[in-house]
Design an enzyme around this catalytic site. Structure first.
Site, PDB file in Angstrom:
ATOM      1  N   HIS A  24      -2.606 -30.528 -14.052  1.00  0.00           N
ATOM      2  CA  HIS A  24      -2.903 -30.031 -12.706  1.00  0.00           C
ATOM      3  C   HIS A  24      -4.196 -29.212 -12.733  1.00  0.00           C
ATOM      4  CE1 HIS A  24      -2.421 -28.798  -8.698  1.00  0.00           C
ATOM      5  NE2 HIS A  24      -1.289 -28.130  -8.745  1.00  0.00           N
ATOM      6  N   HIS A  70      -7.767 -41.043  -8.731  1.00  0.00           N
ATOM      7  CA  HIS A  70      -6.962 -40.043  -8.015  1.00  0.00           C
ATOM      8  C   HIS A  70      -5.756 -40.716  -7.402  1.00  0.00           C
ATOM      9  CE1 HIS A  70      -5.972 -36.718  -5.299  1.00  0.00           C
ATOM     10  NE2 HIS A  70      -6.725 -35.979  -6.084  1.00  0.00           N
ATOM     11  N   ASP A 108     -12.652 -32.924 -10.370  1.00  0.00           N
ATOM     12  CA  ASP A 108     -12.776 -32.347 -11.712  1.00  0.00           C
ATOM     13  C   ASP A 108     -13.965 -32.882 -12.499  1.00  0.00           C
ATOM     14  OD1 ASP A 108     -10.515 -30.667 -11.595  1.00  0.00           O
ATOM     15  OD2 ASP A 108      -9.253 -32.434 -11.708  1.00  0.00           O
TER      16      ASP A 108
HETATM   17  N1  CMC Z   1      -9.860 -44.128 -16.438  1.00  0.00           N
HETATM   18  C1  CMC Z   1      -9.612 -45.423 -16.691  1.00  0.00           C
HETATM   19  N2  CMC Z   1      -8.718 -46.152 -16.043  1.00  0.00           N
HETATM   20  C2  CMC Z   1      -8.004 -45.549 -15.091  1.00  0.00           C
HETATM   21  C3  CMC Z   1      -8.211 -44.204 -14.747  1.00  0.00           C
HETATM   22  C4  CMC Z   1      -9.168 -43.485 -15.465  1.00  0.00           C
HETATM   23  N3  CMC Z   1      -9.418 -42.197 -15.191  1.00  0.00           N
HETATM   24  N4  CMC Z   1      -7.384 -43.859 -13.752  1.00  0.00           N
HETATM   25  C5  CMC Z   1      -6.666 -44.970 -13.475  1.00  0.00           C
HETATM   26  N5  CMC Z   1      -7.055 -45.988 -14.280  1.00  0.00           N
HETATM   27  C6  CMC Z   1      -6.569 -47.359 -14.258  1.00  0.00           C
HETATM   28  C7  CMC Z   1      -5.195 -47.478 -14.915  1.00  0.00           C
HETATM   29  O1  CMC Z   1      -5.318 -47.769 -16.288  1.00  0.00           O
HETATM   30  C8  CMC Z   1      -4.594 -48.614 -14.126  1.00  0.00           C
HETATM   31  O2  CMC Z   1      -5.126 -49.814 -14.600  1.00  0.00           O
HETATM   32  P1  CMC Z   1      -4.194 -51.157 -14.636  1.00  0.00           P
HETATM   33  O3  CMC Z   1      -3.945 -51.491 -13.201  1.00  0.00           O
HETATM   34  O4  CMC Z   1      -4.998 -52.161 -15.373  1.00  0.00           O
HETATM   35  O5  CMC Z   1      -2.945 -50.763 -15.370  1.00  0.00           O
HETATM   36  C9  CMC Z   1      -5.154 -48.405 -12.716  1.00  0.00           C
HETATM   37  O6  CMC Z   1      -6.401 -47.722 -12.885  1.00  0.00           O
HETATM   38  C10 CMC Z   1      -4.247 -47.562 -11.820  1.00  0.00           C
HETATM   39  O7  CMC Z   1      -3.903 -46.404 -12.571  1.00  0.00           O
HETATM   40  P2  CMC Z   1      -2.718 -45.413 -12.210  1.00  0.00           P
HETATM   41  O8  CMC Z   1      -2.434 -44.580 -13.399  1.00  0.00           O
HETATM   42  O9  CMC Z   1      -1.605 -46.192 -11.577  1.00  0.00           O
HETATM   43  O10 CMC Z   1      -3.382 -44.567 -11.069  1.00  0.00           O
HETATM   44  P3  CMC Z   1      -2.788 -43.286 -10.456  1.00  0.00           P
HETATM   45  O11 CMC Z   1      -3.248 -43.244  -9.064  1.00  0.00           O
HETATM   46  O12 CMC Z   1      -1.336 -43.170 -10.691  1.00  0.00           O
HETATM   47  O13 CMC Z   1      -3.473 -42.147 -11.354  1.00  0.00           O
HETATM   48  C11 CMC Z   1      -4.653 -40.262 -12.026  1.00  0.00           C
HETATM   49  C12 CMC Z   1      -4.195 -41.122 -10.842  1.00  0.00           C
HETATM   50  C13 CMC Z   1      -5.438 -39.081 -11.481  1.00  0.00           C
HETATM   51  C14 CMC Z   1      -3.440 -39.751 -12.787  1.00  0.00           C
HETATM   52  C15 CMC Z   1      -5.541 -41.137 -12.948  1.00  0.00           C
HETATM   53  O14 CMC Z   1      -6.595 -41.709 -12.217  1.00  0.00           O
HETATM   54  C16 CMC Z   1      -6.067 -40.357 -14.152  1.00  0.00           C
HETATM   55  O15 CMC Z   1      -5.388 -40.227 -15.152  1.00  0.00           O
HETATM   56  N6  CMC Z   1      -7.354 -39.843 -14.057  1.00  0.00           N
HETATM   57  C17 CMC Z   1      -7.924 -39.078 -15.136  1.00  0.00           C
HETATM   58  C18 CMC Z   1      -7.425 -37.643 -15.106  1.00  0.00           C
HETATM   59  C19 CMC Z   1      -8.023 -36.836 -13.967  1.00  0.00           C
HETATM   60  O16 CMC Z   1      -9.217 -36.885 -13.701  1.00  0.00           O
HETATM   61  N7  CMC Z   1      -7.166 -36.060 -13.278  1.00  0.00           N
HETATM   62  C20 CMC Z   1      -7.572 -35.224 -12.156  1.00  0.00           C
HETATM   63  C21 CMC Z   1      -7.088 -35.777 -10.873  1.00  0.00           C
HETATM   64  S1  CMC Z   1      -7.721 -34.904  -9.442  1.00  0.00           S
HETATM   65  C22 CMC Z   1      -6.845 -33.419  -9.383  1.00  0.00           C
HETATM   66  C23 CMC Z   1      -6.765 -32.797  -8.012  1.00  0.00           C
HETATM   67  O17 CMC Z   1      -6.994 -33.429  -6.974  1.00  0.00           O
HETATM   68  O18 CMC Z   1      -6.413 -31.606  -7.962  1.00  0.00           O
END
Ligand code: CMC
Length: 412
Positions: A235, A274, A330
């Site tokens: 977070h 995100h 971030d």
């Molecule tokens: N780098 C590479 N691939 C990614 C990334 C990433 N940062 N984020 C998602 N993907 C890919 C993931 O591997 C998946 O691919 P596939 O369909 O082939 O399996 C696809 O994109 C969808 O991923 P997901 O995990 O289902 O996406 P999500 O919406 O559940 O995840 C997230 C969102 C923020 C957890 C993720 O994008 C992530 O881990 N990002 C990196 C960490 C980060 O920057 N976190 C801060 C978020 S902003 C905080 C705030 O707003 O306060």
């Protein structure tokens, strides 16, 4: 299971009605009380935005003046709370100190405790507002004490003639120009960063704030719980992870091979993607511009060049386009905090300059906590007006069937 819906982690369940912030993740829109985040970042101040979030409308000139005076009048903390903070170990994590001090505040202000005084106390607007002034006013002071504790320096008392963010920097004794006064442009940059982090609808810590509010516990305990949720690396700590990643990449030439690793799913591109935004996070755009203003004063570091090139390559790559992966808040905030000299633990073995020993130094979530306090209070205030029954989600039980107690001598 006897349940109508199974929703792991509340990913698909609305648990309250709210008029505070609005996100359109597909279009990359964030609004506070109907105002675009871009307009607020350009024209407003953190304290004005806090008023807007909490009370619903922008203040008039008189209202703003009263509001600022009241909040700043509550920046001082009780001398015994200072002693409490001093009792932490020399290397205590600042988030641990702030979280603990917030819950300790509950004991310093028992008149705000509904368990002692009865729930009716929050029918009185003056009583509600008093807690808001206290919380907003004191959080930067607690944060500054935690910072000064780490560097082994005496705590500085607030200077209420200064603006909210200026006073915070003054108490840290950071980014000063002359006579210990903070650089006005850097103070403004941090103020805008606080605006961008002030609220983001029902994120994990805000949900924690609402959940605790539903029990009737006082706002200090609620804030402590929300801050504790924010402390989690998934977070409040993602900007640090993004910064570490950029440090690790080290130079622009290494980006293509890093991107290949990401596409091969060996790595994640931190600061990208995100849960809600499926286009450019509007906060990231503003931060990218702020970074240039900060570098103009603090000197440019190569991390920003790596970040900009990484973004350029990723946004033209089919892998990222197909998955709607864009920079989030971030991606740039960590670079800015580092340029401003806020401590971060990139290598636990190396001491941060100015810090006596090599222990993890991580102030980034504390900055997030100061900003998000206004959003947490806005949700607290809204929930007092529209009470929610005590949160009691259901679980799907998957444990053993009934069984007989076995004496310890018979167990195998
Ligand atoms: N780098 C590479 N691939 C990614 C990334 C990433 N940062 N984020 C998602 N993907 C890919 C993931 O591997 C998946 O691919 P596939 O369909 O082939 O399996 C696809 O994109 C969808 O991923 P997901 O995990 O289902 O996406 P999500 O919406 O559940 O995840 C997230 C969102 C923020 C957890 C993720 O994008 C992530 O881990 N990002 C990196 C960490 C980060 O920057 N976190 C801060 C978020 S902003 C905080 C705030 O707003 O306060």
């Amino acid at each position: 299971l006897g349940l109508s819906i199974y929703d792991n982690g509340y990913l698909n369940t609305a648990v309250c009605r709210s008029s505070i912030s609005y996100i359109d993740g597909d279009k990359g829109i964030l609004r506070y009380r109907g105002y675009e985040i871009e307009d607020l970042a350009k024209h407003s101040s953190f304290l004005e935005v806090s008023y807007l979030l909490i009370f619903g409308d922008l203040p008039t000139r008189e209202q703003l003046q009263v509001w600022e005076t009241r909040v700043m009048r509550h920046t001082f903390i009780h001398e015994n709370l200072v002693e409490y903070l001093k009792s932490f170990r020399y290397d205590a994590h600042p988030m641990g100190m702030v979280t603990s001090a917030l819950s300790a505040m509950s004991t310093f202000h028992p008149e705000a405790n509904t368990a002692l005084q009865g729930e009716h106390i929050y029918e009185d607007e003056t009583m509600v507002n008093k807690q808001i002034f206290r919380c907003l006013g004191k959080v930067p002071t607690l944060a500054a004490c935690a910072y000064r504790h780490r560097i082994g320096r005496p705590y500085n008392t607030p200077s209420n003639e200064l603006g909210y963010t200026e006073n915070f920097l003054y108490m840290l004794d950071r980014l000063s120009e002359n006579n210990y006064l903070p650089n006005a442009k850097l103070a403004r940059a941090l103020d805008v960063i606080f605006i961008l982090h002030a609220d983001h609808e029902l994120n994990c810590s805000t949900a924690a704030m609402r959940q605790m509010t539903s029990t009737g516990v006082d706002p200090f305990i609620c804030l402590s719980g929300a801050a504790a949720a924010l402390y989690g690396p998934s977070h409040g700590g993602a900007n640090e992870a993004a910064l570490k990643m950029l440090e690790e990449i080290g130079s622009v030439e290494n980006i293509p091979s890093f991107i290949e690793d990401v596409k091969a799913k060996k790595r994640r591109l931190m600061g990208f993607g995100h849960r809600v935004y499926k286009s450019y996070d509007p906060r990231a755009k503003i931060l990218k511009n702020i970074s240039e203003e900060v570098f103009a004063i603090m000197g440019r570091n190569n991390l920003i060049d790596i970040a900009v090139e990484l973004e350029r390559i990723a946004l033209s790559d089919e892998y990222f386009i197909k998955r709607n992966l864009y920079p989030n808040v971030d991606f740039y905030s960590g670079i800015i905090y580092k340029a401003m000299g806020f401590p971060v633990c990139l290598d636990a073995k190396k001491p941060f300059p100015g810090f006596p020993t090599p222990f993890p130094t991580d102030f980034f979530p504390v900055l997030f906590c100061i900003a998000r306090t206004s959003g947490w209070l806005a949700h607290w205030h809204e929930q007092l007006q529209n009470p929610i029954p005590i949160f009691r989600p259901k679980q799907a039980y998957e444990g053993p069937e009934p069984r007989k107690y076995v004496d310890i001598s018979q167990r195998t």
